[in-house]
Motif scaffolding. Structure first.
Motif, PDB file in Angstrom:
ATOM      1  N   VAL A 184     -10.885 124.902 107.323  1.00  0.00           N
ATOM      2  CA  VAL A 184     -11.947 123.916 107.574  1.00  0.00           C
ATOM      3  C   VAL A 184     -13.074 124.097 106.560  1.00  0.00           C
ATOM      4  CG1 VAL A 184     -13.734 123.191 109.198  1.00  0.00           C
ATOM      5  CG2 VAL A 184     -11.411 123.628 110.013  1.00  0.00           C
ATOM      6  N   VAL A 185     -13.477 125.344 106.341  1.00  0.00           N
ATOM      7  CA  VAL A 185     -14.552 125.612 105.376  1.00  0.00           C
ATOM      8  C   VAL A 185     -14.079 125.294 103.960  1.00  0.00           C
ATOM      9  CG1 VAL A 185     -16.126 127.361 104.480  1.00  0.00           C
ATOM     10  CG2 VAL A 185     -15.491 127.395 106.890  1.00  0.00           C
ATOM     11  N   ALA A 186     -12.831 125.617 103.652  1.00  0.00           N
ATOM     12  CA  ALA A 186     -12.289 125.320 102.324  1.00  0.00           C
ATOM     13  C   ALA A 186     -12.312 123.821 102.042  1.00  0.00           C
ATOM     14  CB  ALA A 186     -10.863 125.856 102.218  1.00  0.00           C
ATOM     15  N   GLU A 187     -11.968 123.035 103.052  1.00  0.00           N
ATOM     16  CA  GLU A 187     -11.981 121.584 102.888  1.00  0.00           C
ATOM     17  C   GLU A 187     -13.397 121.080 102.637  1.00  0.00           C
ATOM     18  OE1 GLU A 187      -9.767 117.743 104.896  1.00  0.00           O
ATOM     19  OE2 GLU A 187     -10.074 119.555 106.105  1.00  0.00           O
ATOM     20  N   ALA A 188     -14.376 121.653 103.334  1.00  0.00           N
ATOM     21  CA  ALA A 188     -15.774 121.251 103.130  1.00  0.00           C
ATOM     22  C   ALA A 188     -16.242 121.621 101.721  1.00  0.00           C
ATOM     23  CB  ALA A 188     -16.663 121.910 104.180  1.00  0.00           C
ATOM     24  N   LEU A 189     -15.859 122.801 101.245  1.00  0.00           N
ATOM     25  CA  LEU A 189     -16.238 123.216  99.889  1.00  0.00           C
ATOM     26  C   LEU A 189     -15.590 122.307  98.848  1.00  0.00           C
ATOM     27  CD1 LEU A 189     -15.956 127.111 100.195  1.00  0.00           C
ATOM     28  CD2 LEU A 189     -18.049 125.802  99.793  1.00  0.00           C
ATOM     29  N   LEU A 190     -14.342 121.943  99.067  1.00  0.00           N
ATOM     30  CA  LEU A 190     -13.660 121.051  98.131  1.00  0.00           C
ATOM     31  C   LEU A 190     -14.328 119.688  98.106  1.00  0.00           C
ATOM     32  CD1 LEU A 190     -11.373 120.288  96.235  1.00  0.00           C
ATOM     33  CD2 LEU A 190      -9.911 119.906  98.234  1.00  0.00           C
ATOM     34  N   ASP A 191     -14.658 119.140  99.272  1.00  0.00           N
ATOM     35  CA  ASP A 191     -15.310 117.833  99.328  1.00  0.00           C
ATOM     36  C   ASP A 191     -16.675 117.875  98.642  1.00  0.00           C
ATOM     37  OD1 ASP A 191     -13.185 116.735 100.656  1.00  0.00           O
ATOM     38  OD2 ASP A 191     -14.068 116.945 102.653  1.00  0.00           O
ATOM     39  N   ALA A 192     -17.410 118.963  98.844  1.00  0.00           N
ATOM     40  CA  ALA A 192     -18.728 119.099  98.211  1.00  0.00           C
ATOM     41  C   ALA A 192     -18.587 119.173  96.696  1.00  0.00           C
ATOM     42  CB  ALA A 192     -19.439 120.338  98.747  1.00  0.00           C
ATOM     43  N   ALA A 193     -17.570 119.886  96.232  1.00  0.00           N
ATOM     44  CA  ALA A 193     -17.364 119.995  94.784  1.00  0.00           C
ATOM     45  C   ALA A 193     -16.984 118.643  94.186  1.00  0.00           C
ATOM     46  CB  ALA A 193     -16.277 121.025  94.500  1.00  0.00           C
ATOM     47  N   LEU A 194     -16.118 117.911  94.861  1.00  0.00           N
ATOM     48  CA  LEU A 194     -15.687 116.609  94.338  1.00  0.00           C
ATOM     49  C   LEU A 194     -16.816 115.588  94.361  1.00  0.00           C
ATOM     50  CD1 LEU A 194     -12.122 116.306  95.935  1.00  0.00           C
ATOM     51  CD2 LEU A 194     -12.754 117.096  93.654  1.00  0.00           C
ATOM     52  N   ALA A 195     -17.766 115.763  95.280  1.00  0.00           N
ATOM     53  CA  ALA A 195     -18.896 114.826  95.366  1.00  0.00           C
ATOM     54  C   ALA A 195     -19.822 114.949  94.171  1.00  0.00           C
ATOM     55  CB  ALA A 195     -19.677 115.074  96.654  1.00  0.00           C
ATOM     56  N   THR A 196     -19.745 116.052  93.435  1.00  0.00           N
ATOM     57  CA  THR A 196     -20.618 116.247  92.273  1.00  0.00           C
ATOM     58  C   THR A 196     -20.006 115.704  90.982  1.00  0.00           C
ATOM     59  OG1 THR A 196     -19.719 118.452  91.743  1.00  0.00           O
ATOM     60  CG2 THR A 196     -21.536 118.344  93.336  1.00  0.00           C
ATOM     61  N   ARG A 197     -18.790 115.165  91.061  1.00  0.00           N
ATOM     62  CA  ARG A 197     -18.174 114.624  89.855  1.00  0.00           C
ATOM     63  C   ARG A 197     -18.920 113.390  89.379  1.00  0.00           C
ATOM     64  NH1 ARG A 197     -11.961 113.665  91.267  1.00  0.00           N
ATOM     65  NH2 ARG A 197     -12.971 112.721  93.076  1.00  0.00           N
ATOM     66  N   PRO A 198     -19.096 113.246  88.075  1.00  0.00           N
ATOM     67  CA  PRO A 198     -19.714 112.014  87.572  1.00  0.00           C
ATOM     68  C   PRO A 198     -18.812 110.818  87.835  1.00  0.00           C
ATOM     69  CG  PRO A 198     -18.860 113.357  85.758  1.00  0.00           C
ATOM     70  CD  PRO A 198     -18.756 114.193  86.999  1.00  0.00           C
ATOM     71  N   ASP A 199     -19.433 109.685  88.125  1.00  0.00           N
ATOM     72  CA  ASP A 199     -18.684 108.452  88.398  1.00  0.00           C
ATOM     73  C   ASP A 199     -18.304 107.798  87.072  1.00  0.00           C
ATOM     74  OD1 ASP A 199     -17.638 106.084  89.186  1.00  0.00           O
ATOM     75  OD2 ASP A 199     -19.390 105.396  90.322  1.00  0.00           O
ATOM     76  N   PRO A 200     -16.999 107.749  86.733  1.00  0.00           N
ATOM     77  CA  PRO A 200     -16.608 107.172  85.440  1.00  0.00           C
ATOM     78  C   PRO A 200     -16.864 105.678  85.342  1.00  0.00           C
ATOM     79  CG  PRO A 200     -14.669 107.601  86.808  1.00  0.00           C
ATOM     80  CD  PRO A 200     -15.853 108.194  87.527  1.00  0.00           C
ATOM     81  N   THR A 201     -17.093 105.012  86.485  1.00  0.00           N
ATOM     82  CA  THR A 201     -17.320 103.563  86.450  1.00  0.00           C
ATOM     83  C   THR A 201     -18.797 103.220  86.345  1.00  0.00           C
ATOM     84  OG1 THR A 201     -17.488 103.371  88.873  1.00  0.00           O
ATOM     85  CG2 THR A 201     -15.281 103.248  87.887  1.00  0.00           C
ATOM     86  N   ALA A 202     -19.658 104.240  86.418  1.00  0.00           N
ATOM     87  CA  ALA A 202     -21.099 103.970  86.366  1.00  0.00           C
ATOM     88  C   ALA A 202     -21.501 103.513  84.970  1.00  0.00           C
ATOM     89  CB  ALA A 202     -21.879 105.223  86.760  1.00  0.00           C
ATOM     90  N   ALA A 203     -22.450 102.553  84.926  1.00  0.00           N
ATOM     91  CA  ALA A 203     -22.935 102.062  83.639  1.00  0.00           C
ATOM     92  C   ALA A 203     -23.766 103.144  82.974  1.00  0.00           C
ATOM     93  CB  ALA A 203     -23.781 100.806  83.855  1.00  0.00           C
ATOM     94  N   PRO A 204     -23.697 103.245  81.651  1.00  0.00           N
ATOM     95  CA  PRO A 204     -24.503 104.243  80.956  1.00  0.00           C
ATOM     96  C   PRO A 204     -25.989 103.971  81.134  1.00  0.00           C
ATOM     97  CG  PRO A 204     -23.504 102.709  79.397  1.00  0.00           C
ATOM     98  CD  PRO A 204     -22.888 102.425  80.723  1.00  0.00           C
ATOM     99  N   ALA A 205     -26.764 105.016  81.143  1.00  0.00           N
ATOM    100  CA  ALA A 205     -28.208 104.877  81.315  1.00  0.00           C
ATOM    101  C   ALA A 205     -28.807 104.120  80.139  1.00  0.00           C
ATOM    102  CB  ALA A 205     -28.843 106.259  81.437  1.00  0.00           C
ATOM    103  N   THR A 206     -29.801 103.255  80.435  1.00  0.00           N
ATOM    104  CA  THR A 206     -30.473 102.495  79.379  1.00  0.00           C
ATOM    105  C   THR A 206     -31.530 103.368  78.731  1.00  0.00           C
ATOM    106  OG1 THR A 206     -30.160 100.468  80.639  1.00  0.00           O
ATOM    107  CG2 THR A 206     -31.814 100.438  78.873  1.00  0.00           C
ATOM    108  N   PRO A 207     -31.482 103.529  77.410  1.00  0.00           N
ATOM    109  CA  PRO A 207     -32.491 104.379  76.759  1.00  0.00           C
ATOM    110  C   PRO A 207     -33.875 103.770  76.896  1.00  0.00           C
ATOM    111  CG  PRO A 207     -31.170 103.194  75.127  1.00  0.00           C
ATOM    112  CD  PRO A 207     -30.517 102.964  76.455  1.00  0.00           C
TER     113      PRO A 207
END
Length: 221
Positions: A184-207
């Motif tokens: 149960v704890v391992a699953e929570a740690l995995l979900d937390a780690a995956l939540a920090t992945r950058p979203d590849p579909t997000a638009a690039p930040a405007t300078p």
């Protein structure tokens, strides 16, 4: 005419195999420091000379015993993970494998932890334990990477802590359900780690500031 029946006795296993089988049973059940050479050779049914001719010393026999444990666990765990078909389920499947271990009536904790309890630093036991633990950590790291964790080595270390703690709880508390809590704890740690992945579909930040062409903004009159 009478038919003569001959009964052939099955050949005995080689002395090395019998010594390793005896060591595996006695060392794991009673401890490498408690079980002496005489117990091993009596249980194996071989002459004392066979042990020294094959392994040279008890220390070498202990090393072979731990290497055998490592190979056995690696084979069983690798086979168990073939039942899982996604990177996520394979990673969490390590704790499912632990549950199977804990349910066995002969389970007496981690063989490497038990052997290391009184072993000298830098010796055969420490080297065997280090090799086993490095393998487990690398397996966690590989599966964490396959599951998409942005920092697989960090997640692997966290999951290795759970793996160790689960085994200790199962042995010391005589709790075969310890792996379920760890999962149960391992699953929570995995979900937390995956939540920090950058979203590849997000638009690039405007300078901010001047336009991206580098041209200065027109001056106001």
């Amino acid at each position: 005419m009478a038919t003569e029946h001959t009964h052939k006795t099955a050949p005995k296993a080689p002395a090395r195999d019998r010594l390793l089988a005896a060591a595996d049973e006695l060392f794991y059940r009673e401890g490498i420091h408690t079980v002496g050479i005489d117990r091993i050779i009596e249980h194996a049914g071989v002459a004392k000379a066979s042990l020294y001719n094959t392994f040279g010393s008890k220390d070498e026999l202990v090393g072979a015993y731990l290497q055998g444990r490592h190979a056995h666990i690696a084979a069983r765990l690798t086979q168990a993970l073939t039942r899982h078909h996604t990177p996520r389920s394979r990673l969490l499947g390590i704790f499912d494998y632990q549950a199977e271990q804990f349910a066995e009536p002969t389970y007496r904790g981690c063989a490497f932890a038990s052997a290391s309890a009184e072993a000298p630093a830098g010796g055969t036991v420490e080297r065997a334990a280090d090799a086993y633990r490095a393998w487990i950590r690398s397996l966690f790291t590989e599966l964490a990477a396959e599951a998409g964790a942005p920092e697989p080595a960090v997640l692997a270390r966290q999951l290795h802590f759970l793996y160790d703690g689960s085994g200790m709880s199962a042995r010391m508390d005589r709790d075969p359900t310890a792996s379920a809590a760890a999962r149960v704890v391992a699953e929570a740690l995995l979900d937390a780690a995956l939540a920090t992945r950058p979203d590849p579909t997000a638009a690039p930040a405007t300078p901010e500031g001047p336009s991206s062409t580098g041209s200065p903004a027109p001056r106001q009159a």
